[in-house]
Write an enzyme that holds these catalytic residues in place. Structure first.
Site, PDB file in Angstrom:
ATOM      1  N   ARG A  46       0.887  -1.058  -0.066  1.00 52.58           N
ATOM      2  CA  ARG A  46      -0.094  -0.134   0.021  1.00 52.58           C
ATOM      3  C   ARG A  46       0.896   1.270   0.106  1.00 52.58           C
ATOM      4  O   ARG A  46       0.553   2.350  -0.501  1.00 52.58           O
ATOM      5  CB  ARG A  46      -1.110   0.091   1.106  1.00 52.58           C
ATOM      6  N   ASP A 172      -7.243  19.611 -13.252  1.00 53.70           N
ATOM      7  CA  ASP A 172      -7.545  18.526 -13.878  1.00 53.70           C
ATOM      8  C   ASP A 172      -7.197  18.608 -15.222  1.00 53.70           C
ATOM      9  O   ASP A 172      -8.120  19.048 -16.173  1.00 53.70           O
ATOM     10  CB  ASP A 172      -9.094  18.235 -13.649  1.00 53.70           C
TER      11      ASP A 172
HETATM   12  C1  LIG Z   1     -12.899  10.258 -16.279  1.00 53.11           C
HETATM   13  C2  LIG Z   1     -12.844  11.648 -15.468  1.00 53.11           C
HETATM   14  C3  LIG Z   1     -12.476  11.936 -14.051  1.00 53.11           C
HETATM   15  C4  LIG Z   1     -12.549  10.417 -13.228  1.00 53.11           C
HETATM   16  O1  LIG Z   1     -11.767   9.544 -13.386  1.00 53.11           O
HETATM   17  P1  LIG Z   1     -11.655   8.250 -13.023  1.00 53.11           P
HETATM   18  O2  LIG Z   1     -10.582   7.488 -13.559  1.00 53.11           O
HETATM   19  O3  LIG Z   1     -12.901   7.561 -13.794  1.00 53.11           O
HETATM   20  O4  LIG Z   1     -12.166   8.187 -11.730  1.00 53.11           O
HETATM   21  C5  LIG Z   1     -12.179  12.992 -13.753  1.00 53.11           C
HETATM   22  N1  LIG Z   1     -11.898  13.977 -14.471  1.00 53.11           N
HETATM   23  C6  LIG Z   1     -12.110  14.127 -15.768  1.00 53.11           C
HETATM   24  C7  LIG Z   1     -12.001  15.251 -16.513  1.00 53.11           C
HETATM   25  C8  LIG Z   1     -12.524  12.900 -16.347  1.00 53.11           C
HETATM   26  O5  LIG Z   1     -12.801  12.773 -17.669  1.00 53.11           O
END
Ligand SMILES: *Cc1c(COP(=O)(O)O)cnc(C)c1O
Length: 383
Positions: A46, A172
Site C-alpha cells: 500500500r 484536472d
Molecule cells: C474520467 C474523468 C475523471 C474521473 O476519473 P476516473 O479515472 O474515472 O475516476 C475526472 N476528471 C475528468 C475530466 C474525467 O474525464
C-alpha cells in the site's frame, strides 16, 4: 529530454535484477526484510510498489514536476486532494466540470462541512469577487467537459495567488493530456489526471495521478494515500506505462482527426453549434493557442433540428463511434452528456452552461478520419 523521448525513457531503466527492458509487474503485497527495519526501500505494497514507483516517476517527468503519485482512479486522486481541506474551507470550481468531480464535492464533502462554489472561470476578471477568506482550493478543468470552454490557467494562478498565496490551485488535465498542456509551468500547484483516458489510452484501465513540484504537498498527499489506501494495482500501473509510450503519437493523430471533423461538422447542413477550441470563432481560441500544443480531440455539438429524438437517432446509429462513457482511447466514442456523464448534475445547472438535452459529445480516436466522417454522415442523414 523532449516529450517524445520522455514517454519512453523518463524514470524507466531496465530491471536491475534481470535486465528486463519492460518494467516488471511486481505482484506482491509485502517485501522480506533482512532484519527488523532493514529493507530495500519497500515495506508494504500500500505504501510502495516498484511498478507503481516507475510509473510515478515517469508521470512526474511528463508534467515537468518533481513528485508523481498514482491512485486507484482519477476520482481517488481528487478525493486525496479534497482531504487536504478541513471543515469550513471552500472549493472554488468551474461550473462546467466532470460530473463525478461535482458529485464528490457536493454529495460527499459537503457532508463534512467543505463547501463547493461553482462559477464560470473563463471570465478571469470576475475571479477576485469569487474568492473569499474561506477559499482554500481552486479546482480547474480546461478544456471543460462537455462544453469545451477554455480557462486561462496562467491568469487564474496569477490573480488568485496575488489575492491569497496559500490557495492551492489544482488543474484536472485529463482532457488535454500532458502532451498538450502542462499546468505546473503555468503556475498551478497540482495537476491531476484520470489516466484512465489519454495516458493509458486503450480503454482497459482505471487509474488516477497527481503531479506536483511542492515537497510539502507531495508529503501530505503521500500520507493521505497511505492512510486512506486508494492505491492502483501493479498490473494497472504496467498497462498505463505501456499506454504512455505512444501518448504523443496517439494524441497528435486524435487532434488532427478532431480538427478535421470539427471543420466538417461546422459546415454540415444538419449540425447546429459546434464546440471545439480549434475553431477560430471559439471564444477561448486565443487562450487555447497560448497554453496548448494542439486543441484536443473532444468535440461537442447539437443539431439544427434540436430535438432529443434526433439526438437519440444519431447516438444510436453510428458504427465506428461507440456509444459509451469515457474518452481518450484509441477508438472513437460518442456520448450524451445529459443522460450519461453529466446525469449527476441537476438539469437547471446543466442548462445554465448550455448543456442542452440534445448535446452530443465526441471523443475522437485515431481511426482513419474519412471513415469517421462517413460514419457521422450516415447517422445524420438517417433522420
Ligand atoms: C474520467 C474523468 C475523471 C474521473 O476519473 P476516473 O479515472 O474515472 O475516476 C475526472 N476528471 C475528468 C475530466 C474525467 O474525464
Amino acid at each position: 529530454m523532449r516529450f517524445g523521448t520522455k514517454v519512453i525513457h523518463a524514470g524507466i531503466t531496465p530491471d536491475p535484477t534481470t535486465g528486463a527492458i519492460m518494467t516488471p509487474i511486481y505482484q506482491t503485497s509485502t517485501y522480506v526484510q533482512e532484519a527488523p527495519g532493514k529493507h530495500k526501500g519497500f515495506e508494504y505494497a500500500r505504501t510502495q510498489n516498484p511498478t507503481r514507483q516507475v510509473l510515478e516517476n515517469n508521470l512526474a517527468a511528463l508534467e515537468n514536476g518533481q513528485y508523481g503519485i498514482a491512485f486507484a482512479s482519477g476520482l481517488a486522486a481528487m478525493d486525496a486532494v479534497l482531504k487536504l481541506l478541513k471543515p469550513g474551507d471552500e472549493v472554488l470550481s468551474t461550473n462546467d466540470l466532470y460530473g463525478g468531480s461535482y458529485r464528490l464535492i457536493k454529495r460527499i464533502y459537503e457532508k463534512f462541512g467543505i463547501k463547493g462554489k461553482f462559477v464560470d472561470l473563463s471570465h478571469t476578471g470576475q475571479l477576485p469577487d469569487h474568492i473569499s477568506d474561506a477559499t482554500r482550493l481552486i479546482w480547474l478543468e480546461t478544456p471543460t467537459n462537455p462544453m469545451l470552454s477554455i480557462i486561462d490557467i496562467e491568469a487564474i494562478c496569477r490573480i488568485s495567488k496575488a489575492k491569497d498565496k496559500n490557495i492551492i490551485i489544482c488543474v484536472d488535465n485529463t482532457f488535454a493530456s500532458p502532451y498538450l498542456q502542462n499546468p505546473l509551468d503555468l503556475g498551478a500547484d497540482l495537476v491531476l489526471h484520470s489516466a484512465t483516458k489519454y495516458l493509458a489510452g486503450h480503454s482497459d484501465v482505471i487509474l488516477g495521478a497527481i503531479v506536483t513540484r511542492d515537497e510539502v504537498l507531495a508529503e501530505q498527499l503521500h500520507f493521505i494515500q497511505n492512510a486512506s489506501g486508494a492505491v492502483p494495482g501493479p498490473q494497472d500501473c504496467f498497462l498505463t506505462l505501456r499506454g504512455i509510450k505512444t501518448l504523443h503519437l496517439r494524441v497528435q493523430r486524435a487532434c488532427d482527426n478532431a480538427s478535421d471533423l470539427a471543420d466538417w461538422l461546422q459546415s454540415h447542413p444538419k449540425v447546429g453549434h459546434v464546440n471545439y477550441p480549434g475553431l477560430a470563432q471559439h471564444p477561448g481560441h486565443a487562450v487555447a493557442q497560448k497554453q496548448m500544443r494542439a486543441y484536443g480531440a473532444m468535440i461537442s455539438f447539437d443539431l439544427k433540428n434540436n430535438t432529443l429524438e434526433n439526438a437519440h437517432y444519431v447516438l444510436s446509429n453510428t458504427h465506428y463511434f461507440s456509444l459509451a462513457e469515457s474518452l481518450g482511447g484509441v477508438e472513437s466514442l460518442i456520448g450524451h452528456p445529459a443522460s450519461m456523464t453529466h446525469a449527476s448534475i441537476p438539469r437547471e445547472e446543466r442548462l445554465k452552461v448550455g448543456l442542452t438535452d440534445s448535446l452530443i459529445r465526441l471523443s475522437v480516436g485515431i481511426e482513419d478520419v474519412e471513415d469517421l466522417k462517413q460514419d457521422l454522415e450516415q447517422a445524420l442523414q438517417g433522420y
